[in-house]
Motif scaffolding. Structure first.
Motif, mmCIF file in Angstrom:
data_model
loop_
_atom_site.group_PDB
_atom_site.id
_atom_site.type_symbol
_atom_site.label_atom_id
_atom_site.label_comp_id
_atom_site.label_asym_id
_atom_site.label_seq_id
_atom_site.Cartn_x
_atom_site.Cartn_y
_atom_site.Cartn_z
ATOM 1 N N UNK A 1 0.870 -1.171 0.000
ATOM 2 C CA UNK A 1 0.000 0.000 0.000
ATOM 3 C C UNK A 1 0.908 1.221 0.000
ATOM 4 N N UNK A 2 0.699 2.120 -0.959
ATOM 5 C CA UNK A 2 1.516 3.323 -1.064
ATOM 6 C C UNK A 2 0.680 4.519 -0.634
ATOM 7 N N UNK A 3 1.209 5.270 0.327
ATOM 8 C CA UNK A 3 0.549 6.477 0.820
ATOM 9 C C UNK A 3 1.489 7.640 0.544
ATOM 10 N N UNK A 4 1.017 8.632 -0.217
ATOM 11 C CA UNK A 4 1.832 9.802 -0.558
ATOM 12 C C UNK A 4 1.118 11.061 -0.099
ATOM 13 N N UNK A 5 1.861 11.927 0.580
ATOM 14 C CA UNK A 5 1.308 13.181 1.079
ATOM 15 C C UNK A 5 2.234 14.331 0.721
ATOM 16 N N UNK A 6 1.643 15.462 0.383
ATOM 17 C CA UNK A 6 2.438 16.651 0.106
ATOM 18 C C UNK A 6 3.018 17.178 1.410
ATOM 19 N N UNK A 7 4.263 17.621 1.334
ATOM 20 C CA UNK A 7 4.911 18.193 2.517
ATOM 21 C C UNK A 7 5.672 19.435 2.090
ATOM 22 N N UNK A 8 6.255 20.092 3.045
ATOM 23 C CA UNK A 8 6.987 21.319 2.781
ATOM 24 C C UNK A 8 8.328 21.249 3.495
ATOM 25 N N UNK A 9 9.218 20.359 3.065
ATOM 26 C CA UNK A 9 10.454 20.130 3.809
ATOM 27 C C UNK A 9 11.366 21.345 3.888
ATOM 28 N N UNK A 10 11.293 22.258 2.919
ATOM 29 C CA UNK A 10 12.175 23.424 2.951
ATOM 30 C C UNK A 10 11.819 24.391 4.073
ATOM 31 N N UNK B 1 9.762 27.117 0.705
ATOM 32 C CA UNK B 1 8.309 27.091 0.582
ATOM 33 C C UNK B 1 7.800 26.190 -0.529
ATOM 34 N N UNK B 2 8.703 25.675 -1.370
ATOM 35 C CA UNK B 2 8.277 24.786 -2.450
ATOM 36 C C UNK B 2 7.826 23.448 -1.852
ATOM 37 N N UNK B 3 6.757 22.920 -2.390
ATOM 38 C CA UNK B 3 6.231 21.675 -1.834
ATOM 39 C C UNK B 3 7.027 20.467 -2.309
ATOM 40 N N UNK B 4 7.011 19.455 -1.492
ATOM 41 C CA UNK B 4 7.625 18.179 -1.808
ATOM 42 C C UNK B 4 6.606 17.094 -1.535
ATOM 43 N N UNK B 5 7.060 15.867 -1.453
ATOM 44 C CA UNK B 5 6.157 14.751 -1.211
ATOM 45 C C UNK B 5 6.863 13.706 -0.369
#
Length: 108
Positions: free
Chosen positions: A17-26, A64-68
């Protein structure tokens, strides 16, 4: 907390099962497993991967650029799993800004 999302997944032994969420690591915000709130984690193996934000034209990702972030969940035993992920900065002692609950029903 501004974001609450839920996902239901059905899986069999041997599935992933793959779960992907947007994050903001920067900016320091990232998702992490809330082990105290999660249930049935002994039924699965979890591998986390992170895809950073796209680089700017000058090189590193823009602030501020989004990641995943992605979790690959491999069932080991049948039963139910409730994987609770919270979105926060690990160094802050304030409530998380987001929460994602993934419910996984594992069959034979």
């Amino acid at each position: 907390m501004t974001e609450i999302t839920h996902g239901r997944h059905a899986a069999r032994l041997g599935d992933v099962v793959v779960i992907s969420l947007r994050s903001n690591p920067s900016t320091g915000y990232r998702w992490e497993i809330d082990r105290a709130a999660s249930k049935g984690l002994d039924r699965v193996d979890i591998e986390e991967t992170e895809r950073a934000a796209a680089p700017s034209r000058a090189g590193p990702p823009l602030v501020g650029a989004t990641g995943e972030q992605t979790w690959r969940v491999r069932p080991r035993r049948t039963g139910q799993v409730e994987l609770v992920l919270i979105h926060r900065r690990v160094w802050e002692s304030v409530p998380p800004i987001g929460r994602h609950v993934a419910r996984i029903e594992i069959g034979d």
